[in-house]
Write an enzyme that holds these catalytic residues in place. Structure first.
Site, short mmCIF file in Angstrom:
data_model
loop_
_atom_site.label_atom_id
_atom_site.label_comp_id
_atom_site.label_asym_id
_atom_site.label_seq_id
_atom_site.Cartn_x
_atom_site.Cartn_y
_atom_site.Cartn_z
N GLY A 133 -40.34 22.87 94.55
CA GLY A 133 -39.75 23.49 95.72
C GLY A 133 -39.93 22.62 96.95
O GLY A 133 -41.05 22.21 97.24
N CYS B 129 -28.69 31.46 85.78
CA CYS B 129 -30.07 31.90 85.54
C CYS B 129 -30.43 32.96 86.56
O CYS B 129 -30.21 32.78 87.76
CB CYS B 129 -31.04 30.71 85.67
N ASP C 239 -28.99 11.38 81.00
CA ASP C 239 -29.39 12.32 82.05
C ASP C 239 -29.79 13.63 81.41
O ASP C 239 -29.57 13.84 80.21
CB ASP C 239 -28.25 12.51 83.05
N ASP C 240 -30.38 14.53 82.22
CA ASP C 240 -30.91 15.78 81.65
C ASP C 240 -29.86 16.88 81.55
O ASP C 240 -29.95 17.75 80.68
CB ASP C 240 -32.09 16.29 82.49
N CYS D 38 -29.31 30.11 79.82
CA CYS D 38 -28.33 29.29 80.55
C CYS D 38 -27.41 28.53 79.60
O CYS D 38 -26.35 28.06 80.00
CB CYS D 38 -29.03 28.34 81.52
N CYS E 158 -39.16 29.52 79.50
CA CYS E 158 -37.92 28.86 79.88
C CYS E 158 -37.83 27.48 79.23
O CYS E 158 -38.66 26.60 79.47
CB CYS E 158 -37.86 28.72 81.40
N CYS F 30 -36.59 31.24 76.23
CA CYS F 30 -35.38 31.71 76.91
C CYS F 30 -34.39 30.56 76.95
O CYS F 30 -34.68 29.49 77.49
CB CYS F 30 -35.70 32.18 78.33
N TYR G 140 -36.21 19.71 82.30
CA TYR G 140 -36.08 19.17 83.65
C TYR G 140 -37.14 19.66 84.64
O TYR G 140 -37.67 18.87 85.42
CB TYR G 140 -34.69 19.53 84.19
N ASN H 280 -43.53 32.68 92.10
CA ASN H 280 -42.63 31.76 91.41
C ASN H 280 -41.82 32.57 90.42
O ASN H 280 -42.37 33.21 89.53
CB ASN H 280 -43.42 30.67 90.67
N GLY H 281 -40.49 32.55 90.57
CA GLY H 281 -39.64 33.30 89.67
C GLY H 281 -38.61 34.09 90.44
O GLY H 281 -38.30 33.81 91.60
N CYS I 247 -40.21 27.69 92.03
CA CYS I 247 -41.18 27.47 93.10
C CYS I 247 -42.51 27.05 92.47
O CYS I 247 -42.70 27.16 91.27
CB CYS I 247 -41.39 28.74 93.92
#
Length: 517
Positions: A60, A424, A387-388, A478, A278, A475, A284, A134-135, A33
């Site tokens: 978001g 995640c 691509d990412d 993922c 992160c 982090c 991305y 956010n989170g 967000c």
């Protein structure tokens, strides 16, 4: 007395979820967000917040909201949709004050409904509080218990009775805790509450006269502090500061809480920092013009492309990105490989988010709202598509097929992040582990599944080195499954991670322990 207002309209499908996906079968990783806050007497804080949120729209797209105080009362206006859809000139003109917060939401806990739009709002013993988050918290069960221990419905504020239409996400619980401070200030109450929260959080909140901001001890999500001529600003990314003409002061430190009022700016350390930013922000999530921990995101993505070219070279005629997220890495790949860079896809500039989902019949006809191939650039060529990330593989499969139909001789897919194998729990909405294509297939099998002649993922080490950050300060859960904040219920989370039996397509809503009913 403070009051809460909204437009009350919402654009939802029959199941209560916002119908924004162009094709829900092709959804990739969704953003966290965006939060924004401003304390600036004499400025038009509602419009500053609007433009700040506009700059953070990529974080978001489900709902947007702004809370403004004139010193006597807080007005909150929020609705489903994009920032530009929720607010107009008349609405913003009605939001007068000197302090404001704003939020652009993608749901990771709680359903995508109007009630869960932010900022959240609560009355207090001496005023009110509004909050944006956010989170994603991972100890919501514990936080819910703290709320349950607050005074019951016989008390004046009735804080732990849920009014009709109240939000059902972790943010509403934190708002309830902050709002209950009968014997202390909101500032003191926050310093009591924040150390009990686990997971990823960047909060902005306010009462009638003061702006607050806080960042979790790991600093998983970004948050920056900026300066105006007559005030202060906090935002998820520094690009939002540039948009409104604010200068960057510094990042809000992990484990830090800021307080801004007519006495100036105060900083409190509520926890020792254990930095674990992160890494996917660099891949991305963040805007390419953002700077995180001193590293420009665009430069990091270009470097990922260079390293990808060294790790997975190929003979080809054209390097092309999947716009827009693959463009910097494709540029780096072309620079390093010497293969010409070009646009092989054209993106609909007005695609935004649609509230009309294609029917199955239209899908079968191959409706393409987002991308179309540029046949004159592709026909007769061997192309490298950058691509990412790959999540389910549906998007890449459709893109490769499109390029084949446009006459590509060979299609080589290159990905500027390693295989995504783990969910995640800190605010990114990936697919369930069972749906992540990299968990069921190896790289050659994924290449065959999407129809590519070859497939290469950047190495974990290459991606991390491109960020310019020490590996131990990032982090990477993922990609590795190593979570920096201990997950609360080993048995339940283990069942989810290892057996992948849950059916929800949204990780944050998949685990009852992580959010509200």
């Amino acid at each position: 007395m403070p009051y809460l207002s909204s437009s009350g309209s919402s654009r939802r499908g029959g199941d209560g979820r916002l119908t924004t996906a162009l094709d829900p079968q092709e959804a990739g990783p969704q953003d966290a967000c965006g939060v924004f806050g401003v304390w600036a007497p004499g400025e038009d804080v509602a419009k500053l917040t609007y433009f700040g949120l506009y700059a953070l729209q990529h974080r978001g797209q489900e709902s947007a909201g702004i809370a403004v105080s004139n010193g006597r009362q807080i007005l909150v206006y929020k609705d489903m949709g994009l920032v530009s859809q929720v607010f107009d000139e008349t609405t913003l003109e009605s939001l007068k004050g000197h302090v404001a917060i704003g939020h652009a939401r993608y749901s990771t806990t709680g359903a995508s409904t109007w009630e869960n739009a932010q900022p959240t709002f609560r009355p207090t013993a001496d005023g009110s509080v509004a909050l944006g988050h956010n989170g994603n918290l991972i100890n919501t069960h514990e936080v819910r218990g703290m709320v349950a221990d607050l005074p019951g419905p016989d008390d004046e504020l009735e804080l732990h009775t849920r009014p009709a239409g109240e939000a059902t996400n972790d943010t509403s619980l934190v708002t309830a805790l902050l709002a209950h401070h009968p014997d202390s200030s909101l500032e003191q109450r926050a310093l009591e509450v924040l150390p009990h929260l686990r997971g990823a959080f960047c909060f902005v909140w306010m009462n009638e006269n003061t702006l607050y901001a806080a960042r979790d001890p790991q600093g998983i999500r970004p948050l920056v502090l900026g300066r105006l001529d007559r005030g202060w600003v906090v935002a998820s990314e520094d690009a939002a500061l540039a948009t409104i003409g604010a200068s960057v002061v510094r990042e809000v430190e992990p484990g830090e809480m800021l307080v801004i009022d007519d006495q100036g700016l105060r900083s409190h350390r509520f926890a020792e920092p254990e930095r674990k930013g992160c890494v996917f922000e660099y891949v991305y999530l963040a805007r390419p013009d953002a700077t995180i921990s001193g590293r420009n995101v665009h430069e990091a993505r270009v470097e990922m492309g260079r390293r990808l070219a060294r790790e997975f070279p190929v003979e080809a005629d054209l390097v092309m990105p999947v716009p827009e997220s693959g463009t910097p890495a494709a540029s780096g790949y072309a620079q390093e490989s010497g293969i010409p860079f070009g646009q092989g896809f054209v993106k609909n500039a007005y695609v935004g988010r649609t509230f009309i989902q294609p029917s199955q019949t239209l899908r079968q006809l191959g409706i393409r709202l987002k991308l179309n191939a540029l046949e004159h650039m592709i026909r007769g060529k061997k192309v490298v598509v950058v691509d990412d990330s790959i999540v389910r593989g549906n998007t890449q499969r459709a893109q490769v097929r499109m390029l084949r139909e446009a006459g590509a001789l060979e299609v080589h897919v290159r990905i500027s992040s390693p295989p995504v194998k783990w969910p995640c729990f800190y605010g990114i909405d990936f697919a369930t582990r069972a749906e992540l294509i990299a968990n069921g297939l190896d790289v050659d099998e994924i290449a065959a599944s999407v129809g590519a002649d070859s497939l290469g993922y950047i190495s974990l080490e290459g991606m991390v080195e491109a960020t310019g950050q020490p590996a131990q300060s990032l982090c990477q859960a993922c990609f590795t499954g190593e979570y920096p904040v201990e997950l609360p219920d080993e048995s339940l989370l283990g069942k989810h991670l290892l057996e992948a039996t849950l059916k929800s397509p949204t990780m944050g809503r998949a685990l009852p322990v992580l959010n509200n009913p």
